[in-house]
Structures are given as C-alpha cells and as structure tokens.
Design an enzyme around this catalytic site. Structure first.
Site, mmCIF file in Angstrom:
data_model
loop_
_atom_site.group_PDB
_atom_site.id
_atom_site.type_symbol
_atom_site.label_atom_id
_atom_site.label_comp_id
_atom_site.label_asym_id
_atom_site.label_seq_id
_atom_site.Cartn_x
_atom_site.Cartn_y
_atom_site.Cartn_z
ATOM 1 N N MET A 30 38.211 37.764 39.018
ATOM 2 C CA MET A 30 38.742 38.967 39.413
ATOM 3 C C MET A 30 39.508 39.580 38.380
ATOM 4 S SD MET A 30 39.355 38.903 43.401
ATOM 5 C CE MET A 30 40.789 38.081 43.487
ATOM 6 N N LEU A 33 42.873 38.010 33.114
ATOM 7 C CA LEU A 33 42.278 36.624 32.618
ATOM 8 C C LEU A 33 43.492 35.994 31.826
ATOM 9 C CD1 LEU A 33 38.802 37.710 31.390
ATOM 10 C CD2 LEU A 33 39.674 36.855 33.652
ATOM 11 N N GLY A 36 43.317 29.920 31.534
ATOM 12 C CA GLY A 36 42.536 28.894 32.531
ATOM 13 C C GLY A 36 41.055 29.482 32.718
ATOM 14 N N HIS A 37 41.079 31.056 33.023
ATOM 15 C CA HIS A 37 39.717 31.443 32.806
ATOM 16 C C HIS A 37 39.151 31.301 31.339
ATOM 17 C CE1 HIS A 37 41.865 34.324 35.677
ATOM 18 N NE2 HIS A 37 40.818 34.021 36.334
ATOM 19 N N GLN A 61 37.322 40.184 50.047
ATOM 20 C CA GLN A 61 37.910 38.844 50.327
ATOM 21 C C GLN A 61 39.581 39.011 50.520
ATOM 22 O OE1 GLN A 61 36.724 37.518 46.227
ATOM 23 N NE2 GLN A 61 38.508 36.419 46.192
ATOM 24 N N ASP A 150 41.197 26.702 42.842
ATOM 25 C CA ASP A 150 40.672 27.187 44.154
ATOM 26 C C ASP A 150 39.636 25.847 44.599
ATOM 27 O OD1 ASP A 150 41.766 29.833 44.212
ATOM 28 O OD2 ASP A 150 40.589 29.946 42.101
#
Length: 282
Positions: A30, A33, A36-37, A61, A150
C-alpha cells in the site's frame, strides 16, 4: 523500471515476459515503503526474472474512513526506492482501475479470519481478499511475497489461494525491525518523536515475554504483556492473544501446539496510531 497504471498495459508487458519463460514475483504493497518492504522486493528480485510491486491504498480493507484518509502516501519516494532495488514494474493504479464497479464478492474463511484483526476490524479481511485476488488474477505471478508482521493476513490469503485455486506460491518473509526493535510499518511515519519513543515498548515487552513464558503459563504471559504495555502513558492494548500458528485459535497451554505465536495490536498516542506486531514462542 517501468511505472504502469492500467491492468491492460501490465498484462501486455507480462505476456511478453512469459513468452520468454520468465518467472514473475509479486510484492503487493500500500506504498509508503520502508526497509521491510525492501526486504520483500530484494527476495523477489533474487528468486524471479521479473518483479512486480503494486502500490495501491485499497479502500475496501479500511473499516475506518479517517484511517484511509490519513494513510501515508508518497509514490515518488516509493519509486525511487524500487528503482534502486531493481524492481521491473511498479503497478500504481487509481481506485477506478481496480474497482470500476463495486466489488460485491464476500470471502469467508473461519476460523482464521474471525479472530483478532477479524474481530476488531469487521470487513477488513474481505477487503484484503478482494484486492489481493484482483492482483493475482491480473498479474498471475509464480510467487507472491508478504511480510510476517501481518501474520494473520498471510493465513487468510493462504485460505483464499486454496479456495480460488491460484497456481502460485505464497512466500512469507521475516519481520524487519528498527535497530531498537520496533517493527517497521508505514504507520510509524505518523508517530511523533515522543510516540515513537514509547512505541518501542511494544516489541521490547514481547521479547521479554518470551523469556517470561519459560516459567509461566500462557494465561500469565498474556496478562504480563497486556499489563506491562497498558501501564505506560499513551499506549493501550487493543488485543493480545497467544495462538496456534496455523489455526490462529487461542491456546491454553504451551504443550497444546508446536507452533505458538503471540499477536498484538496497540494504540499509540492521542490520534491514535494503530500498531501491530507478533512474536513466535515455539
């Protein structure tokens, strides 16, 4: 690296890649960034000939419209990072491209989607499944990469992949943390300096609880984590549960499963900012 705005154009590019038998990796994001991305993209680049990174803040969402409006967005910075990481395509569609008409599909995968995030964010996982299934159908990747921060989302997406029979591999990737232990999140950018200083207590408490759990019951460990965080100013635990890593159902003893994970969501600050994290006990 190319920035693509439409499904049609992306499919045309990927059809050419497939003619050359190129493998395709997808990193759904999403935006906003961070490193982690970057770890997901790096792994995809290593394991595939072509890497597609989607950058799309998915409205279906979010069950809180204020959260949707304040979610951080910076496509230019995202593209600068992705070019450095050697991504092949950035897919950055408008909402109208992904939802030319309302998506009325309903996804239901109990018990994994009705506990924790599912209980506190009604409709959230349905929206996740809507957008991820659209991306899978449009891109048809060989592999898709998701961060283990997640944790529950990965479990739900696995169920959806089985249900819809997508021929792809789900690739979970370890949580990436700041040097002090805070799990990297796009939402961290919304924290003030003082909130950021307090937020590290989430991961710090989880790490301590792993040692604590060696000599205490599951129930005592749950209470320890919740109480330790709630006593701090500007931090409030929404939920903390210790669950079987596959079914995501609460466990009552450490002997109940060989795969046990503690999952937490904490509100931080006055706004407040909602932060999630998890830790593996077994």
């Amino acid at each position: 690296m190319e920035i693509i705005k439409t499904i049609r154009q992306l499919r045309q590019k990927l059809d050419v890649d497939r003619l050359s038998s190129h493998s395709i990796g997808l990193v759904p994001t999403m935006g906003a960034l961070h490193e982690g991305h970057a770890s997901l993209v790096t792994r995809s680049v290593q394991e595939n000939d072509v890497t597609v990174v989607s950058v799309f803040v998915n409205p279906t969402q979010f069950n809180d419209q204020k959260d949707l409006q304040t979610y951080p967005r910076n496509l230019d910075a995202d593209c600068t990072l992705l070019e450095r990481l050697n991504a092949t395509y950035v897919f950055a569609p408008e909402v109208e491209e992904m939802y030319p008409e309302p998506d009325t599909r309903h996804f239901s995968y109990p018990p994994v989607d009705i506990v924790m995030e599912g209980a506190f964010r009604p409709g959230h996982f349905n929206g996740v499944c809507q957008i991820v299934s659209k991306l899978f159908a449009a891109i048809m990747p060989d592999r898709a990469y998701f961060g283990e921060k997640d944790f529950q989302q990965i479990a739900v997406i696995r169920k959806m992949v089985d249900d819809l029979k997508f021929p792809l591999q789900i690739c979970p990737c370890p949580i990436v943390r700041e040097q002090d232990g805070l799990a990297l999140s796009s939402r961290n950018a919304l924290l003030s300096a003082e909130e950021r200083r307090l937020a590290v207590n989430i991961s710090r408490t989880l790490f301590i609880s792993k040692d604590y759990s060696a000599n205490h019951t599951v129930s005592q460990t749950r209470q320890f984590v919740t109480d330790t965080i709630n006593v701090l100013p500007s931090l409030e635990v929404q939920y903390f549960d210790i669950v079987d890593g596959k079914s995501l159902q609460s466990v009552s003893s450490w002997e109940e499963s060989e795969d046990i994970v503690g999952c937490i969501t904490v509100f931080c600050g006055k706004k407040p900012i909602r932060l999630i994290d998890n830790i593996r006990y077994k």
